[in-house]
Design a protein around this motif. Sequence first.
Motif, PDB file in Angstrom:
ATOM      1  N   TYR A 181      11.828   0.738 -19.775  1.00 35.98           N
ATOM      2  CA  TYR A 181      10.642   1.108 -19.005  1.00 35.98           C
ATOM      3  C   TYR A 181       9.377   0.743 -19.761  1.00 35.98           C
ATOM      4  CZ  TYR A 181       7.020   3.964 -16.832  1.00 35.98           C
ATOM      5  OH  TYR A 181       5.858   4.382 -16.250  1.00 35.98           O
ATOM      6  N   HIS A 182       8.445   0.093 -19.052  1.00 38.11           N
ATOM      7  CA  HIS A 182       7.193  -0.327 -19.679  1.00 38.11           C
ATOM      8  C   HIS A 182       5.988   0.371 -19.064  1.00 38.11           C
ATOM      9  CE1 HIS A 182       4.246  -2.739 -21.738  1.00 38.11           C
ATOM     10  NE2 HIS A 182       3.806  -3.290 -20.621  1.00 38.11           N
ATOM     11  N   ARG A 183       5.882   0.321 -17.714  1.00 42.81           N
ATOM     12  CA  ARG A 183       4.728   0.931 -17.074  1.00 42.81           C
ATOM     13  C   ARG A 183       4.993   1.090 -15.573  1.00 42.81           C
ATOM     14  NH1 ARG A 183       3.362  -4.531 -17.285  1.00 42.81           N
ATOM     15  NH2 ARG A 183       2.294  -5.383 -15.437  1.00 42.81           N
ATOM     16  N   THR A 184       4.115   1.891 -14.906  1.00 40.87           N
ATOM     17  CA  THR A 184       4.135   2.052 -13.453  1.00 40.87           C
ATOM     18  C   THR A 184       2.778   1.642 -12.916  1.00 40.87           C
ATOM     19  OG1 THR A 184       5.707   3.902 -13.584  1.00 40.87           O
ATOM     20  CG2 THR A 184       4.467   3.664 -11.540  1.00 40.87           C
ATOM     21  N   VAL A 185       2.782   0.809 -11.874  1.00 41.77           N
ATOM     22  CA  VAL A 185       1.530   0.311 -11.320  1.00 41.77           C
ATOM     23  C   VAL A 185       1.473   0.642  -9.834  1.00 41.77           C
ATOM     24  CG1 VAL A 185       1.312  -1.541 -13.010  1.00 41.77           C
ATOM     25  CG2 VAL A 185       2.539  -1.965 -10.874  1.00 41.77           C
ATOM     26  N   GLN A 222       0.808  -1.211   0.000  1.00 44.64           N
ATOM     27  CA  GLN A 222       0.000   0.000   0.000  1.00 44.64           C
ATOM     28  C   GLN A 222       0.844   1.265   0.000  1.00 44.64           C
ATOM     29  OE1 GLN A 222      -3.310   0.366  -0.221  1.00 44.64           O
ATOM     30  NE2 GLN A 222      -3.582  -1.836  -0.473  1.00 44.64           N
ATOM     31  N   THR A 223       2.055   1.191   0.512  1.00 40.01           N
ATOM     32  CA  THR A 223       2.923   2.368   0.573  1.00 40.01           C
ATOM     33  C   THR A 223       3.857   2.469  -0.620  1.00 40.01           C
ATOM     34  OG1 THR A 223       4.576   1.147   1.849  1.00 40.01           O
ATOM     35  CG2 THR A 223       2.869   2.323   3.090  1.00 40.01           C
ATOM     36  N   GLU A 224       3.663   1.634  -1.652  1.00 41.54           N
ATOM     37  CA  GLU A 224       4.621   1.556  -2.752  1.00 41.54           C
ATOM     38  C   GLU A 224       3.935   1.751  -4.103  1.00 41.54           C
ATOM     39  OE1 GLU A 224       7.724  -1.723  -0.864  1.00 41.54           O
ATOM     40  OE2 GLU A 224       6.112  -2.383  -2.185  1.00 41.54           O
ATOM     41  N   GLU A 225       4.785   2.012  -5.095  1.00 38.00           N
ATOM     42  CA  GLU A 225       4.428   1.907  -6.503  1.00 38.00           C
ATOM     43  C   GLU A 225       5.527   1.087  -7.169  1.00 38.00           C
ATOM     44  OE1 GLU A 225       3.524   5.536  -8.511  1.00 38.00           O
ATOM     45  OE2 GLU A 225       2.429   6.362  -6.798  1.00 38.00           O
ATOM     46  N   ALA A 226       5.176   0.373  -8.242  1.00 38.28           N
ATOM     47  CA  ALA A 226       6.138  -0.511  -8.895  1.00 38.28           C
ATOM     48  C   ALA A 226       6.389  -0.041 -10.320  1.00 38.28           C
ATOM     49  CB  ALA A 226       5.640  -1.946  -8.889  1.00 38.28           C
ATOM     50  N   VAL A 227       7.654  -0.002 -10.689  1.00 37.03           N
ATOM     51  CA  VAL A 227       8.061   0.297 -12.061  1.00 37.03           C
ATOM     52  C   VAL A 227       8.372  -1.033 -12.751  1.00 37.03           C
ATOM     53  CG1 VAL A 227       9.770   1.437 -13.498  1.00 37.03           C
ATOM     54  CG2 VAL A 227       8.945   2.550 -11.420  1.00 37.03           C
ATOM     55  N   VAL A 228       7.745  -1.287 -13.878  1.00 38.35           N
ATOM     56  CA  VAL A 228       7.905  -2.544 -14.612  1.00 38.35           C
ATOM     57  C   VAL A 228       8.756  -2.287 -15.846  1.00 38.35           C
ATOM     58  CG1 VAL A 228       6.734  -4.456 -15.765  1.00 38.35           C
ATOM     59  CG2 VAL A 228       5.687  -3.368 -13.756  1.00 38.35           C
ATOM     60  N   TYR A 275      10.271  -3.220  -9.960  1.00 36.67           N
ATOM     61  CA  TYR A 275      11.058  -2.583  -8.909  1.00 36.67           C
ATOM     62  C   TYR A 275      10.084  -1.762  -8.059  1.00 36.67           C
ATOM     63  CZ  TYR A 275      15.079  -3.865 -11.743  1.00 36.67           C
ATOM     64  OH  TYR A 275      16.010  -4.578 -12.467  1.00 36.67           O
ATOM     65  N   ASN A 276       9.884  -2.210  -6.832  1.00 35.87           N
ATOM     66  CA  ASN A 276       8.947  -1.520  -5.924  1.00 35.87           C
ATOM     67  C   ASN A 276       9.635  -0.320  -5.265  1.00 35.87           C
ATOM     68  OD1 ASN A 276       7.407  -3.682  -6.671  1.00 35.87           O
ATOM     69  ND2 ASN A 276       6.921  -4.351  -4.597  1.00 35.87           N
ATOM     70  N   VAL A 277       8.951   0.816  -5.296  1.00 35.92           N
ATOM     71  CA  VAL A 277       9.509   2.060  -4.765  1.00 35.92           C
ATOM     72  C   VAL A 277       8.559   2.588  -3.688  1.00 35.92           C
ATOM     73  CG1 VAL A 277      10.234   4.414  -5.302  1.00 35.92           C
ATOM     74  CG2 VAL A 277      10.579   2.582  -6.973  1.00 35.92           C
ATOM     75  N   PRO A 278       9.041   2.911  -2.461  1.00 32.61           N
ATOM     76  CA  PRO A 278       8.170   3.403  -1.373  1.00 32.61           C
ATOM     77  C   PRO A 278       7.783   4.870  -1.585  1.00 32.61           C
ATOM     78  CG  PRO A 278      10.434   3.310  -0.620  1.00 32.61           C
ATOM     79  CD  PRO A 278      10.434   2.734  -2.007  1.00 32.61           C
ATOM     80  N   THR A 279       6.707   5.108  -2.303  1.00 29.62           N
ATOM     81  CA  THR A 279       6.307   6.474  -2.639  1.00 29.62           C
ATOM     82  C   THR A 279       5.475   7.153  -1.548  1.00 29.62           C
ATOM     83  OG1 THR A 279       4.373   5.585  -3.789  1.00 29.62           O
ATOM     84  CG2 THR A 279       6.352   5.999  -5.102  1.00 29.62           C
ATOM     85  N   GLN A 280       4.931   6.405  -0.595  1.00 29.11           N
ATOM     86  CA  GLN A 280       4.096   6.986   0.457  1.00 29.11           C
ATOM     87  C   GLN A 280       4.813   7.050   1.802  1.00 29.11           C
ATOM     88  OE1 GLN A 280       1.172   8.313  -0.382  1.00 29.11           O
ATOM     89  NE2 GLN A 280       1.627   7.635  -2.467  1.00 29.11           N
ATOM     90  N   VAL A 281       6.107   6.845   1.805  1.00 25.58           N
ATOM     91  CA  VAL A 281       6.893   6.835   3.038  1.00 25.58           C
ATOM     92  C   VAL A 281       7.732   8.102   3.096  1.00 25.58           C
ATOM     93  CG1 VAL A 281       8.664   5.625   4.359  1.00 25.58           C
ATOM     94  CG2 VAL A 281       6.962   4.318   3.059  1.00 25.58           C
ATOM     95  N   ILE A 282       7.679   8.808   4.229  1.00 19.42           N
ATOM     96  CA  ILE A 282       8.514   9.985   4.446  1.00 19.42           C
ATOM     97  C   ILE A 282       9.893   9.514   4.910  1.00 19.42           C
ATOM     98  CG2 ILE A 282       8.813  12.124   5.744  1.00 19.42           C
ATOM     99  CD1 ILE A 282       6.529  12.212   3.756  1.00 19.42           C
ATOM    100  N   GLN A 283      10.904   9.851   4.141  1.00 18.98           N
ATOM    101  CA  GLN A 283      12.271   9.428   4.454  1.00 18.98           C
ATOM    102  C   GLN A 283      13.064  10.607   4.999  1.00 18.98           C
ATOM    103  OE1 GLN A 283      14.059   6.683   1.540  1.00 18.98           O
ATOM    104  NE2 GLN A 283      12.215   6.958   0.281  1.00 18.98           N
ATOM    105  N   ASN A 284      14.034  10.295   5.859  1.00 15.01           N
ATOM    106  CA  ASN A 284      14.856  11.318   6.516  1.00 15.01           C
ATOM    107  C   ASN A 284      16.301  11.212   6.069  1.00 15.01           C
ATOM    108  OD1 ASN A 284      12.635  12.163   8.043  1.00 15.01           O
ATOM    109  ND2 ASN A 284      13.079  10.698   9.662  1.00 15.01           N
ATOM    110  N   MET A 285      16.965  12.351   6.084  1.00 16.10           N
ATOM    111  CA  MET A 285      18.407  12.385   5.853  1.00 16.10           C
ATOM    112  C   MET A 285      18.989  13.440   6.777  1.00 16.10           C
ATOM    113  SD  MET A 285      20.484  12.748   2.253  1.00 16.10           S
ATOM    114  CE  MET A 285      19.767  11.229   1.644  1.00 16.10           C
TER     115      MET A 285
END
Length: 329
Positions: free
Chosen positions: A54-58, A42-48, A74-84
């Motif tokens: 590159y084909h699509r993003t789901v 639920q916190t991710e989007e996947a690039v296929v 490749y799953n990417v955490p798009t709904q997660v706030i990351q810190n640096m």
Amino acid sequence: MYERDVTPKPVPFYLKPRILLLVVLVVVGLILFFTSFFVVDQTEEAVVLRFGRYHRTVGPGLHWKLPLGIDRNYNVPTQVIQNMSFGFRTERPGVVTVYSSRDYPGESIMLTGDLNIVDVEWIIQYRIVDPKAWLFNVEDRTKTIRDISQSVINMLVGDRAILNVISVDRTMIESEGQELMNQLFKQYDLGITVTAVKLQNVVPPKGEVQDAFEDVNKAIQDMNRLINEGKEAYNKEIPRVKGEAQRIIQEAEGYRAERINRAEGEAKRFLSVLEEYRKAPEITRTRLYYEMLEKVLQNAESLDLVDKTLENFLPLKALGGTGTTGGAR
């Protein structure tokens, strides 16, 4: 005598071609099945990617893809706030956060606009908004984020005096830093947006400079304390004095009104007596004489009356306390 082994030899295991083909088909089917589906949290989007392109993003859920590595996700955490963090590192986050004892002066030591040195520690919070750009547009994403953030904070600190950096301009540096970082990340097409920039410790470098600065801060605090105490005394005393002045003014106004009213009353009384006097002078003189004697003798306890030529001596005493004393002229 020659001995001969007559034990029968084991018959070799033999599979029929149909069974072998069925086993191969089952294994291939399982491989195809398990490589044809993938799950996105639920916190991710996947690039296929298909054949590496590159084909699509789901979005979240169960998705289908071509098996055997033709499509890769490749799953990417798009709904997660990351810190640096900059100038320090966090070893173990939690309710009681543990920070690293190591310093990072290369990140935190900066030159201010008035040519002083300050040690600034800060963190940025960001979120990935474009998974494709995040994966493919920049080779070293972490280094790019760190370099851009450092350059922005150095520029903002370098435009201000050290006292402003430490005190009044902290919020302004945070808001301007967030805006400038987002502009640069957009130019680099990094696929992220900065949600917050938070300054942590902003102090002079350790040693004699920091000790001297702390002395200055103490002096400033003492000055502010004395100013506040003076304002408090002012706010406490001025209303009281204003109230006292107002009371005196009101008493004076009341006294003035009383004197005016009394004077006007006496003037009216004198005019009325004058009018009566003009009508009957002798009667009026006698009445005024009696009124004057009544006023003079009203508080007398003992009185001796004599005539004005001393021909008759009339000692008349007030017998019994409060009797009225009379006499002849």
